[in-house]
Motif scaffolding. Structure first.
Motif, PDB file in Angstrom:
ATOM      1  N   LEU A  17      -0.670  18.149   6.325  1.00 17.89           N
ATOM      2  CA  LEU A  17      -0.500  17.032   7.256  1.00 17.89           C
ATOM      3  C   LEU A  17      -1.787  16.905   8.057  1.00 17.89           C
ATOM      4  N   GLU A  18      -2.502  15.800   7.855  1.00 16.81           N
ATOM      5  CA  GLU A  18      -3.806  15.663   8.485  1.00 16.81           C
ATOM      6  C   GLU A  18      -4.043  14.234   8.968  1.00 16.81           C
ATOM      7  N   LYS A  19      -5.044  14.087   9.810  1.00 13.27           N
ATOM      8  CA  LYS A  19      -5.421  12.766  10.295  1.00 13.27           C
ATOM      9  C   LYS A  19      -6.444  12.149   9.349  1.00 13.27           C
ATOM     10  N   ILE A  20      -6.178  10.913   8.952  1.00 16.33           N
ATOM     11  CA  ILE A  20      -7.097  10.174   8.090  1.00 16.33           C
ATOM     12  C   ILE A  20      -7.246   8.758   8.646  1.00 16.33           C
ATOM     13  N   PRO A  21      -8.269   8.019   8.237  1.00 15.90           N
ATOM     14  CA  PRO A  21      -8.426   6.646   8.720  1.00 15.90           C
ATOM     15  C   PRO A  21      -7.268   5.748   8.288  1.00 15.90           C
ATOM     16  N   ARG A  22      -6.935   4.795   9.120  1.00 17.81           N
ATOM     17  CA  ARG A  22      -5.899   3.823   8.770  1.00 17.81           C
ATOM     18  C   ARG A  22      -6.431   2.916   7.664  1.00 17.81           C
ATOM     19  N   PRO A  23      -5.655   2.717   6.581  1.00 17.28           N
ATOM     20  CA  PRO A  23      -6.143   1.895   5.473  1.00 17.28           C
ATOM     21  C   PRO A  23      -6.091   0.405   5.803  1.00 17.28           C
ATOM     22  N   SER A  24      -6.776  -0.389   5.000  1.00 16.69           N
ATOM     23  CA  SER A  24      -6.775  -1.850   5.157  1.00 16.69           C
ATOM     24  C   SER A  24      -6.223  -2.489   3.897  1.00 16.69           C
ATOM     25  N   PRO A  25      -5.406  -3.531   4.039  1.00 17.53           N
ATOM     26  CA  PRO A  25      -4.816  -4.166   2.860  1.00 17.53           C
ATOM     27  C   PRO A  25      -5.822  -5.032   2.111  1.00 17.53           C
ATOM     28  N   GLY A  26      -5.728  -5.016   0.790  1.00 11.25           N
ATOM     29  CA  GLY A  26      -6.536  -5.881  -0.048  1.00 11.25           C
ATOM     30  C   GLY A  26      -5.755  -7.110  -0.455  1.00 11.25           C
ATOM     31  N   ARG A  27      -6.251  -7.847  -1.433  1.00 13.27           N
ATOM     32  CA  ARG A  27      -5.587  -9.063  -1.899  1.00 13.27           C
ATOM     33  C   ARG A  27      -4.181  -8.738  -2.412  1.00 13.27           C
ATOM     34  N   GLY A  28      -3.203  -9.511  -1.945  1.00 16.92           N
ATOM     35  CA  GLY A  28      -1.826  -9.321  -2.377  1.00 16.92           C
ATOM     36  C   GLY A  28      -1.129  -8.136  -1.733  1.00 16.92           C
ATOM     37  N   GLU A  29      -1.790  -7.537  -0.730  1.00 19.97           N
ATOM     38  CA  GLU A  29      -1.232  -6.355  -0.081  1.00 19.97           C
ATOM     39  C   GLU A  29      -0.981  -6.608   1.403  1.00 19.97           C
ATOM     40  N   VAL A  30      -0.137  -5.761   1.994  1.00 17.33           N
ATOM     41  CA  VAL A  30       0.094  -5.803   3.428  1.00 17.33           C
ATOM     42  C   VAL A  30      -0.032  -4.375   3.973  1.00 17.33           C
ATOM     43  N   LEU A  31      -0.319  -4.265   5.263  1.00 16.78           N
ATOM     44  CA  LEU A  31      -0.315  -2.965   5.921  1.00 16.78           C
ATOM     45  C   LEU A  31       1.006  -2.817   6.657  1.00 16.78           C
ATOM     46  N   VAL A  32       1.726  -1.752   6.336  1.00 18.28           N
ATOM     47  CA  VAL A  32       3.035  -1.507   6.936  1.00 18.28           C
ATOM     48  C   VAL A  32       2.938  -0.374   7.944  1.00 18.28           C
ATOM     49  N   HIS A  33       3.425  -0.643   9.145  1.00 16.16           N
ATOM     50  CA  HIS A  33       3.626   0.437  10.117  1.00 16.16           C
ATOM     51  C   HIS A  33       4.905   1.132   9.663  1.00 16.16           C
ATOM     52  N   VAL A  34       4.773   2.311   9.091  1.00 17.18           N
ATOM     53  CA  VAL A  34       5.902   2.991   8.455  1.00 17.18           C
ATOM     54  C   VAL A  34       6.837   3.579   9.505  1.00 17.18           C
ATOM     55  N   HIS A  35       8.116   3.251   9.409  1.00 21.33           N
ATOM     56  CA  HIS A  35       9.131   3.834  10.284  1.00 21.33           C
ATOM     57  C   HIS A  35       9.849   4.984   9.586  1.00 21.33           C
ATOM     58  N   ALA A  36       9.997   4.875   8.274  1.00 20.84           N
ATOM     59  CA  ALA A  36      10.666   5.935   7.510  1.00 20.84           C
ATOM     60  C   ALA A  36      10.164   5.901   6.071  1.00 20.84           C
ATOM     61  N   ALA A  37      10.128   7.076   5.450  1.00 20.83           N
ATOM     62  CA  ALA A  37       9.686   7.192   4.058  1.00 20.83           C
ATOM     63  C   ALA A  37      10.702   8.015   3.277  1.00 20.83           C
ATOM     64  N   GLY A  38      11.103   7.515   2.120  1.00 24.66           N
ATOM     65  CA  GLY A  38      12.035   8.237   1.274  1.00 24.66           C
ATOM     66  C   GLY A  38      11.322   9.330   0.491  1.00 24.66           C
ATOM     67  N   VAL A  39      12.056  10.386   0.189  1.00 27.62           N
ATOM     68  CA  VAL A  39      11.525  11.520  -0.575  1.00 27.62           C
ATOM     69  C   VAL A  39      12.304  11.614  -1.887  1.00 27.62           C
ATOM     70  N   GLY A  40      11.585  11.549  -3.018  1.00 23.55           N
ATOM     71  CA  GLY A  40      12.252  11.586  -4.312  1.00 23.55           C
ATOM     72  C   GLY A  40      11.620  12.591  -5.252  1.00 23.55           C
ATOM     73  N   PRO A  41      12.305  12.918  -6.349  1.00 27.02           N
ATOM     74  CA  PRO A  41      11.771  13.893  -7.317  1.00 27.02           C
ATOM     75  C   PRO A  41      10.388  13.528  -7.831  1.00 27.02           C
ATOM     76  N   TRP A  42      10.129  12.216  -7.979  1.00 26.12           N
ATOM     77  CA  TRP A  42       8.826  11.780  -8.488  1.00 26.12           C
ATOM     78  C   TRP A  42       7.698  12.193  -7.543  1.00 26.12           C
ATOM     79  N   ASP A  43       8.001  12.291  -6.240  1.00 24.09           N
ATOM     80  CA  ASP A  43       6.992  12.762  -5.285  1.00 24.09           C
ATOM     81  C   ASP A  43       6.616  14.215  -5.581  1.00 24.09           C
ATOM     82  N   GLY A  44       7.628  14.990  -5.959  1.00 20.65           N
ATOM     83  CA  GLY A  44       7.378  16.381  -6.310  1.00 20.65           C
ATOM     84  C   GLY A  44       6.562  16.511  -7.578  1.00 20.65           C
ATOM     85  N   TRP A  45       6.844  15.640  -8.558  1.00 22.30           N
ATOM     86  CA  TRP A  45       6.069  15.675  -9.809  1.00 22.30           C
ATOM     87  C   TRP A  45       4.599  15.343  -9.530  1.00 22.30           C
TER      88      TRP A  45
END
Length: 318
Positions: A17-45
């Motif tokens: 868990l570290e501090k990194i720069p806030r990313p910027s959205p490119g074409r067709g993208e948005v920047l989301v202020h994340v309130h919650a993130a799901g954890v799934g098996p694919w994350d472990g893979w």
């Protein structure tokens, strides 16, 4: 911003868990202020380096998310700053375990108003997988019968609910301790895989939705009618065996889109689909969440979610 990063593939201890720069959205993208993130098996893979997709290091883990849009990239017209959304980040399944995440606009939709942010983050990948498996891959219609393996799991729980809503006859397999839970979701028949061999109880079904793989998948061919379908979200079925049984068999990868998310969200807001959330952990406990995925810590029934909003408040005070 804070983010869970992986600089080298490995066990949960490889997560930092570290501090990194806030990313910027490119074409067709948005920047989301994340309130919650799901954890799934694919994350472990992905963390372990076992993903079928190329994953260059270092990377930020996570794909399922919910939050509010704070910036728009070029070419965005259907979303605005302040919109409450849920969905996934991108086709690489990266970036959500963070206070801010760039996401493809085509993989987000308006957050169901009846759900909290944590509940909404538990939905996207698993619910869309269930929808695709039943209705786009198996193409099931009212009155047909489907066997759902792994019905007590996160995808299975949605599949059982969706089958009931679509007036399919569902035969679900689950472990002894989960029988009543799966029955409460609306399964027409529940088989205990500890004490019953499903092939002795079932025959001539229209489809099998395989969420288990291995021997269970191999044994599933014999319960299908001629012309039936075996659909797996786990592994590629044996095509020779499918040919021998006169059925079709396919493996598919989930494709989360705004349209599919809107469909799921509408069903949830109408009370026709229930989110299956298991545990909500602070963002700082992301490593613990991955230990749950691996069985190194007791895992809840339902989806594991990281509460990112609380971490953001701590950062703001610091």
């Amino acid at each position: 911003m804070l983010a869970w990063r992986v600089h080298e593939f490995g066990p949960p201890e490889a997560m930092i868990l570290e501090k990194i720069p806030r990313p910027s959205p490119g074409r067709g993208e948005v920047l989301v202020h994340v309130h919650a993130a799901g954890v799934g098996p694919w994350d472990g893979w992905i963390r372990a380096g076992k993903s079928a997709l190329p994953q260059p290091l270092p990377l930020t883990l996570g794909s399922d998310l919910s939050g509010t849009i704070v910036a728009l990239g070029p070419g965005i017209s259907e979303m605005g700053i302040g919109d409450q959304v849920f969905g996934v980040t991108n086709t690489q399944f990266l970036g959500a375990y963070a206070e801010y995440a760039v996401a493809s606009a085509g993989m987000l939709a308006k957050k169901p108003s009846s759900l909290s942010y944590a509940e909404a983050a538990s939905v996207p990948v698993v619910a869309v997988t269930a929808w695709q498996g039943l209705f786009e891959q198996a193409r099931l219609e009212a009155g047909q019968t489907v066997v759902i393996h792994g019905a007590a799991g996160n995808v299975g729980a949605y599949a059982v609910q969706l089958a009931r809503r679509a007036r399919l006859r569902s035969i679900a397999t689950a472990g002894t301790k989960d029988i009543e839970y799966v029955r409460s979701l609306g399964a027409d028949k529940v088989l205990d895989y500890h004490t019953q061999r499903f092939e002795d109880e079932v025959e001539d079904v229209d489809a099998v939705f395989d969420l288990v793989g291995g021997e269970t998948q191999a044994r599933s061919f014999q319960v299908l009618r001629r012309g039936g379908k075996l659909i797996s979200a786990v592994s590629q079925p044996d095509q020779q065996r499918a040919k021998d049984h006169g059925v079709t068999a396919a493996f598919f990868l989930v494709n989360v889109t705004s349209e599919r998310l809107r469909t799921i969200g509408e069903l949830i807001d109408r009370g026709e689909l229930k989110a299956c959330i298991g545990a909500v952990l602070p963002l700082a406990n992301g490593r613990d969440a991955h230990m749950m995925l691996e069985g190194r810590r007791s895992a809840p029934k339902g989806k594991i979610v990281l509460d990112v909003e609380a971490a953001d408040e701590v950062t703001a005070r610091a």
